[in-house]
Scaffold this motif. Structure first.
Motif, short mmCIF file in Angstrom:
data_model
loop_
_atom_site.label_atom_id
_atom_site.label_comp_id
_atom_site.label_asym_id
_atom_site.label_seq_id
_atom_site.Cartn_x
_atom_site.Cartn_y
_atom_site.Cartn_z
N SER C 110 0.95 -1.15 -0.11
CA SER C 110 0.01 -0.06 -0.09
C SER C 110 0.93 1.29 -0.11
N LEU C 111 1.97 1.15 0.66
CA LEU C 111 2.96 2.54 0.46
C LEU C 111 3.46 2.31 -0.88
N ALA C 112 3.72 1.38 -1.55
CA ALA C 112 4.35 1.48 -2.94
C ALA C 112 3.15 2.07 -3.75
N ALA C 113 1.77 1.74 -3.54
CA ALA C 113 0.91 1.96 -4.45
C ALA C 113 0.82 3.56 -4.26
N LYS C 114 1.05 4.26 -3.01
CA LYS C 114 0.86 5.34 -2.75
C LYS C 114 2.21 6.30 -3.20
N THR C 115 3.37 5.69 -3.34
CA THR C 115 4.49 6.74 -3.84
C THR C 115 4.46 6.51 -5.17
N ASN C 116 3.99 5.49 -5.88
CA ASN C 116 3.69 5.28 -7.34
C ASN C 116 2.85 6.01 -7.75
N HIS C 117 1.86 6.38 -7.31
CA HIS C 117 1.00 7.45 -7.83
C HIS C 117 1.50 8.94 -7.46
N LEU C 118 2.02 9.06 -6.58
CA LEU C 118 2.65 10.56 -6.03
C LEU C 118 3.86 10.72 -7.27
N SER C 119 4.45 9.85 -7.74
CA SER C 119 5.58 9.83 -8.63
C SER C 119 4.84 10.06 -9.98
N ASN C 120 3.80 9.22 -10.27
CA ASN C 120 3.13 9.62 -11.57
C ASN C 120 2.44 10.96 -11.71
N ALA C 121 1.85 11.58 -10.45
CA ALA C 121 1.23 12.67 -10.52
C ALA C 121 2.02 13.79 -10.82
N MET C 122 3.23 13.76 -10.24
CA MET C 122 4.32 14.95 -10.35
C MET C 122 5.35 14.58 -11.60
N GLN C 123 5.17 13.60 -12.15
CA GLN C 123 5.80 13.04 -13.40
C GLN C 123 7.16 13.32 -13.07
N TYR D 72 8.39 -4.11 -3.32
CA TYR D 72 8.23 -2.75 -3.85
C TYR D 72 8.44 -2.57 -5.09
N ASN D 79 2.12 -1.03 -11.41
CA ASN D 79 1.81 0.07 -11.45
C ASN D 79 2.50 1.22 -12.52
N CYS D 84 9.66 5.05 -10.45
CA CYS D 84 9.71 3.92 -9.28
C CYS D 84 10.57 2.51 -9.81
#
Lengths: 135, 135, 135, 135, 135, 135
Positions: C110-123, D72, D79, D84
């Motif tokens: 769930s942490l990886a899902a979180k940071t994956n999407h943060l990273s994608n959101a900020m590109q 991770y 994703n 990542c």
């Protein structure tokens, strides 16, 4: 059909009880929904998750509570989380979402899914004007 | 690096020209961003997509324009559409999204992704109270 | 609620029987779980899938069996495969996964899902140091 | 091409500096990779994300550091987070992942994706033996 | 377990009745499946969705009806839409899909999922020969 | 920007050379595209992947080659594999896909994504008539 075993008497663990008490106080309700009962299989996971949900969703901020709930619902639909679609549809209704607004969320989510895939399918180059420069 | 060939002179096709004219009129701007230039490889696909985007996103409705844009952005992040993340971040800024609100959207999206996967991992049963009954 | 029709008497097909026999021998158990019973609607699909699962998961290799099972479980959670979440949670428990380790897998996923999407959101641009060069 | 504007001089904000200092101390390295430089556009988001990454990934626990990194990485692949995949492939190599183990992770991830979709395509019913009962 | 409330007597709304009549006429069948009964909670959403499904799927075009249905099914499997997997597996069978063809679709979908993730995991650069140039 | 290191002289490994020779013979072309050059970092992974691609995609079967390629392309779009979108768009064009058919695939894929999410958002119950019974 659960894939983890929720504790039978979760509040016998004082860490779990403290979280459940805070959920009840924050929501002004006695109801503890299943996600918290299942997360209680690990007190640390429960504490961290609730702390973050409370900070992000139950604290006054720069977005109004219904807008926040609709964004949460949109993500839950795309991730196809059955539990979350139900719990956040219910939460949005509790925060005033009308049937017309619900329909509108569905129109935006499904339209976005459509254009996201069209864009990915064509591998459209990003317009330079959209790029954010360094400060 | 595109995967379809956008027409070199798209507005020589009167159907494409009519859509581009309507985009310019609706947005009160001369700028036509790339997604429309690429969709122009098929006039029918272009017409249908613009018609729907205009109806859902550019028509006054029960949700305010910024809220609608934030929902669109959230979906684009989860679907990992690079083009769409850029274009809808820009559109949200144009509709007044502050940096603090942008950060908040990221907090909600990433938190939702987190709890969506926790819920799916535990296969949490839906609380009966969340179920919508027949009228 | 199945979407394909599993054969009523799968082992009357000698190709299916040979796979089922090998599953039983490999696992030292008489139990054939549903995924294999359903894949049996096409003997070729069954043979290929089992051959690959056996080679990757049931053959000694550079990763220990529990680590391999946890990676399989993590993927199944992200892909939201209900059947697979159940079967691989059970398999991981059978290979020694404790409740604390299960909670830890959920925290990482769930942490990886979180940071994956943060990273994608900020590109976020990839740091040059991470890039692998040609030999 | 970033979609948010990272601060030019992030450590002029004492909250950001405190996080960057902790990252350097925890990792015993002066290198701050881009995800943290971009998250610094919102100090609260930066603090929360680092706090969680540190607690889950950089604290001794019931899973060894390489296993955690491989899980991770597996999630990041599914994703499709380009940043990542690069950062966690590098981190796994730094924690001792060999080329053979890297290949094995790819075999497990891609096999799991394959069987996840086979299972979803057939809508295979969960075997009752996999269901976890209440305590 | 539905998350929206379908109208009890949908055809009392003349807009809904018009769509249902057109579905029956187009399909030459009295059966209205659930997706349309649920979309009827918002007449506009129902009308738009049916209009698009009819135009794309029920109108003679450059792809034959079974090929179109198999593509729809493949997407539904990857998006893990339980309802859609069932309805489009049934639709494909009605259009002549054999069990051998169904197995073949599953082989292609699961192989594609496998190689998609291998490619993403390795971040394979696109061969220049695959890039489409401007006209 | 690759995340694994492809071998500089892959055909010095006889197992890799045998696969590359078979790719060239099967396709009647000297061109080896990047996915195979990268998979060559692990001969076993390369052999298994090619063997499966050859069996599923390059062997006469119950679906014609273009239909198979379009299904592969649809999955690659939904999984947002940039490399695969490019390579399978090119492969489909090589097998005769016209621009009109390409547009049609995009219409079906994006419509399916739309209705998949509408269905998941409403959690539509499966019509009993769609369920496949035991033989």
């Amino acid at each position: 059909m659960p894939a983890v075993q929720p504790p039978k008497d979760p509040e016998s663990d004082p860490r779990v009880k403290a979280v459940f008490d805070d959920i009840r106080a924050t929501r002004n309700s006695d109801f503890i929904n299943n996600i918290w009962r299942y997360l209680a299989f690990d007190a640390d996971l429960l504490e961290r998750t609730w702390e973050e949900v409370k900070a992000v969703m139950a604290t006054p901020s720069d977005l109004d509570p219904l807008t926040k709930e609709l964004i949460y619902l949109a993500v839950s639909i795309i991730n196809n989380c059955e539990y979350c679609v139900h719990s956040h549809s219910a939460a949005a209704r509790a925060k005033g979402m009308t049937a017309a607004q619900h329909a509108e969320v569905l129109k935006i989510v499904s339209l976005a899914a459509k254009t996201n895939h069209l864009s990915n399918a064509m591998q459209v180059p990003v317009d330079p004007v959209f790029i954010v420069g360094e400060e």
